[in-house]
Every structure is written in C-alpha cells, then in structure tokens.
Scaffold this active site. Structure first.
Site, PDB file in Angstrom:
ATOM      1  N   HIS A  38     -31.087  72.361 -35.358  1.00 53.08           N
ATOM      2  CA  HIS A  38     -31.348  73.442 -34.408  1.00 53.08           C
ATOM      3  C   HIS A  38     -30.143  74.375 -34.355  1.00 53.08           C
ATOM      4  O   HIS A  38     -29.048  73.987 -34.723  1.00 53.08           O
ATOM      5  CB  HIS A  38     -31.462  72.898 -32.978  1.00 53.08           C
ATOM      6  CG  HIS A  38     -32.469  71.842 -32.727  1.00 53.08           C
ATOM      7  ND1 HIS A  38     -33.659  72.110 -32.108  1.00 53.08           N
ATOM      8  CD2 HIS A  38     -32.458  70.504 -32.957  1.00 53.08           C
ATOM      9  CE1 HIS A  38     -34.349  70.971 -31.962  1.00 53.08           C
ATOM     10  NE2 HIS A  38     -33.641  69.987 -32.472  1.00 53.08           N
ATOM     11  N   TYR A  39     -30.348  75.565 -33.794  1.00 50.35           N
ATOM     12  CA  TYR A  39     -29.198  76.254 -33.197  1.00 50.35           C
ATOM     13  C   TYR A  39     -29.360  76.216 -31.688  1.00 50.35           C
ATOM     14  O   TYR A  39     -30.481  76.064 -31.182  1.00 50.35           O
ATOM     15  CB  TYR A  39     -28.969  77.648 -33.757  1.00 50.35           C
ATOM     16  CG  TYR A  39     -29.958  78.759 -33.475  1.00 50.35           C
ATOM     17  CD1 TYR A  39     -30.508  78.979 -32.210  1.00 50.35           C
ATOM     18  CD2 TYR A  39     -30.287  79.647 -34.493  1.00 50.35           C
ATOM     19  CE1 TYR A  39     -31.384  80.039 -31.983  1.00 50.35           C
ATOM     20  CE2 TYR A  39     -31.163  80.701 -34.269  1.00 50.35           C
ATOM     21  CZ  TYR A  39     -31.705  80.881 -33.005  1.00 50.35           C
ATOM     22  OH  TYR A  39     -32.560  81.924 -32.777  1.00 50.35           O
ATOM     23  N   THR A  40     -28.211  76.370 -30.975  1.00 48.75           N
ATOM     24  CA  THR A  40     -28.272  76.230 -29.521  1.00 48.75           C
ATOM     25  C   THR A  40     -28.920  77.443 -28.856  1.00 48.75           C
ATOM     26  O   THR A  40     -29.546  77.316 -27.801  1.00 48.75           O
ATOM     27  CB  THR A  40     -26.866  76.047 -28.913  1.00 48.75           C
ATOM     28  OG1 THR A  40     -26.088  77.219 -29.205  1.00 48.75           O
ATOM     29  CG2 THR A  40     -26.178  74.804 -29.482  1.00 48.75           C
ATOM     30  N   GLU A 103     -27.791  69.890 -32.671  1.00 52.04           N
ATOM     31  CA  GLU A 103     -27.729  71.276 -32.196  1.00 52.04           C
ATOM     32  C   GLU A 103     -26.464  71.918 -32.773  1.00 52.04           C
ATOM     33  O   GLU A 103     -25.349  71.428 -32.548  1.00 52.04           O
ATOM     34  CB  GLU A 103     -27.676  71.336 -30.660  1.00 52.04           C
ATOM     35  CG  GLU A 103     -28.990  71.008 -29.983  1.00 52.04           C
ATOM     36  CD  GLU A 103     -29.951  72.197 -29.905  1.00 52.04           C
ATOM     37  OE1 GLU A 103     -29.613  73.295 -30.409  1.00 52.04           O
ATOM     38  OE2 GLU A 103     -31.043  72.007 -29.351  1.00 52.04           O
ATOM     39  N   HIS A 145     -36.023  73.097 -36.737  1.00 45.42           N
ATOM     40  CA  HIS A 145     -36.875  73.046 -35.555  1.00 45.42           C
ATOM     41  C   HIS A 145     -38.123  73.903 -35.782  1.00 45.42           C
ATOM     42  O   HIS A 145     -39.232  73.534 -35.384  1.00 45.42           O
ATOM     43  CB  HIS A 145     -36.080  73.539 -34.326  1.00 45.42           C
ATOM     44  CG  HIS A 145     -36.699  73.164 -33.018  1.00 45.42           C
ATOM     45  ND1 HIS A 145     -36.236  73.645 -31.820  1.00 45.42           N
ATOM     46  CD2 HIS A 145     -37.755  72.363 -32.726  1.00 45.42           C
ATOM     47  CE1 HIS A 145     -36.998  73.148 -30.842  1.00 45.42           C
ATOM     48  NE2 HIS A 145     -37.917  72.377 -31.366  1.00 45.42           N
ATOM     49  N   ASP A 155     -35.481  78.502 -34.829  1.00 42.84           N
ATOM     50  CA  ASP A 155     -34.143  78.027 -35.188  1.00 42.84           C
ATOM     51  C   ASP A 155     -34.196  76.928 -36.252  1.00 42.84           C
ATOM     52  O   ASP A 155     -35.193  76.223 -36.332  1.00 42.84           O
ATOM     53  CB  ASP A 155     -33.389  77.541 -33.937  1.00 42.84           C
ATOM     54  CG  ASP A 155     -34.054  76.371 -33.218  1.00 42.84           C
ATOM     55  OD1 ASP A 155     -35.230  76.473 -32.874  1.00 42.84           O
ATOM     56  OD2 ASP A 155     -33.378  75.347 -33.029  1.00 42.84           O
TER      57      ASP A 155
HETATM   58 ZN   LIG Z   1     -34.235  74.058 -31.505  1.00 43.77          ZN
END
Ligand SMILES: [Zn+2]
Length: 261
Positions: A38-40, A103, A145, A155
């Site tokens: 993911h990215y945050t 993340e 994600h 993301d």
């Molecule tokens: Zn995510």
C-alpha cells in the site's frame, strides 16, 4: 479473544515497534499467503502511525516503511490487521485473514504523489523478501492494494516500480507490450472474442471479474487495476492491444480454470 499487542518484531529488519490495537485473530484455517503493498496516502509517517493505531480509525497494518527506509512493525504477523478492507483475490474474500500488509509512506495521488525514494524501495524489497521466505508466499500473490480492491483503491499506484522489485526477487512481473497511442481499445458494450479472452485471463490470474460478458464499466475498472500494476505507461482502463498482450504474457501463471487462449 483478541491477540496480544505485538511485543517483539517478527523480522530482524524491524527498527521500531509501534503497536496498533486494531487487530483480531485470523479466521481459522487462514495463514498469510498474500502480501499486499500500500501507500499511506497521508502527508507524514507520523500521521500514518497515528491513524493506523487509533481505535476510532479502525485501520492497521503489519508494517510501515518510511521514506528513509525505516521499518516499523505495528501488528504481529500472526494477527489479522485491517488494511485490505472489502477485497477479493483468486476467490478469497477475507484478504485480511490471508495476508500481510505493508504500508509505504507516500502522500499519494491527492497530495502530489512524489516518487518512492530508492532507500525506501530497498527497505520494502528486503522486508518483502524476508516475509515471502518465512511464509512461502508465491510470487504472483505479491499484490497492490488496487489489485484486490479495484475501483475502491489505486495504491501504491503507477509510480511504484514493480519491475525493479521483481528483479530484487519480489513479485511476478512480465514486460508490458508497447503502447500504441492510436489504439484506444474496444468500445463499451463490445462483445468481441478478445473481451471474453481478457475476462478469462484477468479472472484466471486472480482479479474479481465475471469471466463472461461484454466490455462494461465494471470491467474497465478491473482493467485499470491491472494496468496500475502491469502496464503502468497508460492507466486508462482501455482494453487495447498492449493491455491484452501484456495480460497474455501472464497466462502461464494463470490458474487452470482461467480461459487461456
Ligand atoms: Zn491501501
């Protein structure tokens, strides 16, 4: 009964612990077989750690990797973290029970979407390799994600370098077929055989898509998710020749029930 807050790291690569209370046991019979990146989508790692540990936010993840490559563990790998939300992959709809979530600190598309720094990518690669080795996670189950929640999530996005990560031994990658700027893809409502072929290949790889039907808005969303991971040069949801060719290159890795032409 809830599992305990994390007391010690699962990986030697972890620099800090920042326990999140947003955890529960994995569903019986589930162990990690998917790794989700993911990215945050938050401006700073401090904000991300706060959000991912506040009971009222109801989200969490196993690891956070900041821009400098510092690895922070928030949830024990044996516990079910709340990072995937409503998701599906290869028929698994409780992705949180079946996965480990990382993340990656990046403010995301709403806040300028900066590049992922090399030090951060190296840390992600090292951590992912460690997780994959310990749990025996298959290359094609290292996912974005956006792969497991098309339309709802984008993301880590089109700047995330899956090709480099694959060279580092993480995830499955095939070189994308060249993009033809003139080729805008099949029109909505199209029933040509290649639409059925694409549906079969997408479903065979693991995407949640009906294997039958015309090229519709729902399929467009799944095609865009595929592009965000495997054909990052143009992520418009168009079923063009480049997308279909790239998808076909993944075919040897499709499950037996995928309609491989
Ligand atoms: Zn995510």
């Amino acid at each position: 009964m809830s599992p305990d807050l994390i007391a010690r790291p699962d990986s030697l690569l972890v620099a800090d612990l920042y326990p999140s209370p947003n955890i529960e046991p994995r569903r019986p019979g589930h162990k990690p077989s998917i790794l989700i990146l993911h990215y945050t989508g938050l401006p700073t790692v401090e904000r991300a750690l706060d959000v991912l540990s506040r009971p009222d936010c109801k989200v969490s993840c196993h690891y956070v990797v900041d821009e400098a490559g510092r690895i922070i563990q928030m949830v024990a790998e044996e516990a079910r973290a709340w990072h995937a939300g409503v998701s599906s992959w290869a028929g698994e709809t409780d992705v949180n029970s079946a996965s480990i979530g990382i993340e990656i600190q990046n403010p995301g598309h709403m806040l300028g979407y900066p590049d992922f720094p090399p030090a951060q990518m190296r840390a992600v690669a090292a951590l992912a390799r460690d997780i994959i080795r310990r749990h025996g996670i298959a290359s094609e189950r290292v996912l974005a994600h956006s792969d497991v929640a098309p339309g709802r999530k984008i993301d880590p996005g089109e700047k995330f370098d899956w090709a480099w990560l694959a060279r580092e031994g993480v995830g499955h990658w095939v070189a994308p077929a060249p993009i033809d700027d003139e080729d805008t893809g099949v029109p909505l409502g199209c029933h040509e055989p290649k639409v059925g072929q694409a549906r079969g290949l997408l479903a065979g790889y693991g995407y949640k898509v009906d294997p039958d039907g015309a090229f519709d808005l729902e399929m467009q969303i799944v095609v865009r998710a595929f592009q965000l991971h495997f054909r990052q040069g143009r992520c418009d949801g168009a079923l063009d020749r480049s997308t279909l060719d790239t998808l076909s290159r993944l075919a040897p890795h499709c499950r037996k029930d995928g309609a491989i032409a």
